[in-house]
Structure formats: structure tokens, C-alpha cells
Scaffold this motif. Structure first.
Motif, PDB file in Angstrom:
ATOM      1  N   VAL A  11       0.787  -1.191   0.083  1.00  0.00           N
ATOM      2  CA  VAL A  11       0.111  -0.274   0.086  1.00  0.00           C
ATOM      3  C   VAL A  11       0.825   1.133  -0.146  1.00  0.00           C
ATOM      4  O   VAL A  11       0.293   2.246  -0.425  1.00  0.00           O
ATOM      5  N   GLY A  12       2.204   1.167   1.032  1.00  0.00           N
ATOM      6  CA  GLY A  12       3.096   2.371   0.883  1.00  0.00           C
ATOM      7  C   GLY A  12       3.301   2.933  -0.456  1.00  0.00           C
ATOM      8  O   GLY A  12       3.546   4.279  -1.080  1.00  0.00           O
ATOM      9  N   TYR A  13       3.972   1.367  -0.733  1.00  0.00           N
ATOM     10  CA  TYR A  13       4.803   1.806  -2.690  1.00  0.00           C
ATOM     11  C   TYR A  13       3.511   2.489  -3.513  1.00  0.00           C
ATOM     12  O   TYR A  13       3.753   3.492  -4.161  1.00  0.00           O
ATOM     13  N   THR A  14       2.214   1.570  -3.498  1.00  0.00           N
ATOM     14  CA  THR A  14       1.003   2.338  -4.367  1.00  0.00           C
ATOM     15  C   THR A  14       0.790   3.525  -4.671  1.00  0.00           C
ATOM     16  O   THR A  14       0.300   4.404  -5.383  1.00  0.00           O
ATOM     17  N   SER A  67       0.896  -2.790   8.515  1.00  0.00           N
ATOM     18  CA  SER A  67      -0.163  -4.236   8.790  1.00  0.00           C
ATOM     19  C   SER A  67      -1.159  -3.889   9.885  1.00  0.00           C
ATOM     20  O   SER A  67      -0.378  -2.830  11.145  1.00  0.00           O
ATOM     21  N   ASP A  68      -2.019  -3.837   9.752  1.00  0.00           N
ATOM     22  CA  ASP A  68      -3.099  -3.912  11.677  1.00  0.00           C
ATOM     23  C   ASP A  68      -2.763  -3.496  12.600  1.00  0.00           C
ATOM     24  O   ASP A  68      -2.772  -2.749  13.421  1.00  0.00           O
ATOM     25  N   SER A  93      -5.744   1.203   7.047  1.00  0.00           N
ATOM     26  CA  SER A  93      -6.758  -0.063   7.712  1.00  0.00           C
ATOM     27  C   SER A  93      -8.252   0.105   6.850  1.00  0.00           C
ATOM     28  O   SER A  93      -8.978   0.992   7.406  1.00  0.00           O
ATOM     29  N   GLY A  94      -8.667  -0.779   7.202  1.00  0.00           N
ATOM     30  CA  GLY A  94     -10.019  -1.108   6.633  1.00  0.00           C
ATOM     31  C   GLY A  94     -10.863  -1.469   7.950  1.00  0.00           C
ATOM     32  O   GLY A  94     -11.863  -1.174   7.461  1.00  0.00           O
ATOM     33  N   ALA A  95     -10.071  -1.871   8.319  1.00  0.00           N
ATOM     34  CA  ALA A  95     -11.162  -2.408   9.591  1.00  0.00           C
ATOM     35  C   ALA A  95     -11.337  -1.994  11.299  1.00  0.00           C
ATOM     36  O   ALA A  95     -11.414  -1.137  12.355  1.00  0.00           O
ATOM     37  N   LEU A  96      -9.625  -0.502  10.905  1.00  0.00           N
ATOM     38  CA  LEU A  96      -9.529   0.461  12.395  1.00  0.00           C
ATOM     39  C   LEU A  96     -10.022   1.907  11.659  1.00  0.00           C
ATOM     40  O   LEU A  96     -10.030   2.074  10.577  1.00  0.00           O
ATOM     41  N   SER A  97     -10.307   2.162  13.019  1.00  0.00           N
ATOM     42  CA  SER A  97     -10.857   3.125  12.270  1.00  0.00           C
ATOM     43  C   SER A  97      -9.646   4.843  12.953  1.00  0.00           C
ATOM     44  O   SER A  97      -8.796   4.284  13.276  1.00  0.00           O
TER      45      SER A  97
END
Length: 283
Positions: A11-14, A67-68, A93-97
Motif C-alpha cells: 500500500v505504501g509503494y502504491t 499491518s493492522d 486499514s479498512g478495519a480500524l478507525s
């Protein structure tokens, strides 16, 4: 706004590559694995930081792309640095707010910035990243600015509340990861019919691709076809008769969701018998 990255994974690269190509100012990368940060910096034509404090100093917004399980630990490491004061801090993260960024003695503006997109390769995923949908939630102070960063880069964006993150992530998983499970289910049934693995995948490929394209272009209601949509109870009974117990239950549960779509598409159709079959009352 200068954007720095803590963590040098896919994700960081992208994100770094995509945003830099869109003209945003990327300060660079820090990682506990220095060789990863150096490679990411070379890939994005930015800077590799040996010190996490230096990266924070050189950035207006810091994206923690790890990672989460590591996000909280990284924030614990940086939250007491005076250099963090007034900074925007994000995770992907999709799961963490964004609530994970609340506990700092300094003023920190926290956001979760989640790309609804399967980032599968750190070197190539940026090429199709324009297909991503960016979901943002966090501090109201810079929310519009965060939205503008991504919308001005050609990405569709939306916002949700922090207490919706778990259900939001469940939706993402259903429409992405669980689809792999459903595809695998279909492949396994074809192999039970005598096809080998390659033949089964070849048989499913066009059907799966065209259906996915149809959903994205026409919507799931218009795209829906098949025996359930046309209320073909005899065919559904035959399907259930040839499936083993666990497979039958999975078929039923998935079909109950499809039935909701069929009812929306064909409002005048009486699906009561079909619903009874799927609930197990009549096989």
C-alpha cells in the motif's frame, strides 16, 4: 501538503507512486527495515529517511502503511514526539478507525484513509489504482482537505463515521475476499464433475469476468439472471439434491441473498415457494 510514509509495503509503494505521479509532494519513506524504505524511495523517486523523527519533521501528513496489528504500536512510538504536534496522521486499514490516534499529548489530526482496492503487487498496482474508491473518516478539521487530495488525483471518495468501520470492512471483504471463496466453490463443483483444475478455471473465467463487468456497468439488479431470478424452483431443487450437506448450506445462504435482489428486480413475482425451498422447508 507534503506526505510521508512510515512503512514500505504494497500500500505504501502504491499510494506513494500514484500520488507522486499526480503531482503531490511526497517527502519519502521510513521503515524499520531500511532496505525496504530505500527501495520504496527509489521506486517513487523520493527520499529514504533513516530517522522517523526526520520524516515527521519533513511531512505535513504522515501515512502509517503497516499491518493492522502494527499501527497502534507505531503510533505509540511517535505520539510523544513534539514534532508530531499539529500533524495529520493517517492509516490505510479498512478495519480500524481513526480513534486509534486519539491518545497523544499533542494535537494530532487522525484519519483512516482506506483504498477499496486489492493492492496485490507493490510495483504494478499503481497502474490501475485509479479504479480504487477511497473511504475517509476522521477529524473534522482537515476532512475536506483530505478528500480534496484524493479527488483531485482522479479518485472517487466517500466518508463514513468511525463507528461504522467494522461493518464497512465486512462489506469490503464480502465483495472481494469472499468472492474468491465463492469462485473456489464453483471450481470445486466442476472438478467433482470430472474437470481438472485448469479446465475448471478456464470454464469459469469468461462467465465470472463478464458477470463482474455487467455488475459494475449495469448494477447488480439489472445483471441478475439464472434459475433463482426466473423462479425456477425445479432447477433449484435439483441443485440442492446433488450437493452434500455443507455445500448445500452454503448454496442456500448465498441464494437467500440473491433472492433479495430477485425480489427487487421482479416485484410482481411470487417467490414464496422458492424462499421455502431455500430455508429448508421443501427440498
Amino acid at each position: 501538503m507534503r506526505i510521508g510514509f512510515i512503512g514500505a509495503g504494497r500500500v505504501g509503494y502504491t499510494l506513494g507512486k500514484y500520488l507522486s505521479l499526480k503531482g503531490l509532494d511526497i517527502s519519502g519513506y521510513f521503515s524499520r527495515h531500511s532496505e525496504h524504505a530505500a527501495d520504496a524511495a527509489e521506486f517513487t523517486d523520493t527520499r529514504y529517511f533513516e530517522s522517523i523523527v526526520d520524516l515527521i519533521n519533513e511531512s505535513d501528513a504522515v501515512f502509517i502503511t503497516v499491518s493492522d496489528n502494527a499501527i497502534g504500536q507505531i503510533f505509540d512510538d511517535i505520539k510523544c514526539y513534539p514534532e508530531i504536534n499539529g500533524k495529520i496522521v493517517c492509516h490505510t486499514s479498512g478495519a480500524l478507525s481513526s480513534e486509534i490516534f486519539r491518545d497523544s499529548p499533542y494535537q494530532v489530526y487522525g484519519y483512516s484513509v482506506h483504498p477499496m482496492y486489492a493492492v496485490s503487487d507493490k510495483y504494478t498496482s499503481y497502474k490501475s489504482f485509479s479504479n480504487a474508491f477511497i473511504t475517509i473518516e476522521g477529524s473534522p478539521e482537515h476532512l475536506e482537505e483530505m478528500i480534496e487530495i484524493f479527488s483531485s488525483s482522479g479518485l472517487k471518495t466517500g466518508t463514513i463515521s468511525s463507528d461504522s468501520k467494522s461493518k464497512y470492512h465486512a462489506a469490503s471483504v464480502v465483495a472481494s475476499n469472499l468472492i474468491c471463496g465463492i469462485y473456489g466453490f464453483g471450481k470445486r463443483l466442476l472438478m467433482d464433475c470430472g474437470m481438472n483444475s485448469q479446465m475448471a478455471e478456464t470454464a469459469l473465467c469468461g462467465l465470472f469476468r463478464d458477470n463482474a463487468v455487467g455488475i459494475t456497468e449495469k448494477g447488480v439488479v439489472s445483471q441478475l439472471t439464472g434459475p433463482l431470478e426466473r423462479n425456477d424452483t425445479n432447477t433449484i431443487r435439483k441443485h440442492l439434491d446433488v450437493l452434500e450437506s455443507e455445500d448445500r448450506n452454503l448454496y442456500r445462504m448465498c441464494s437467500m441473498e440473491v433472492l433479495k435482489i430477485a425480489k427487487e428486480k421482479n416485484k410482481e413475482t411470487d417467490y414464496k415457494e422458492m424462499e421455502d425451498i431455500l430455508k429448508g422447508g421443501d427440498c
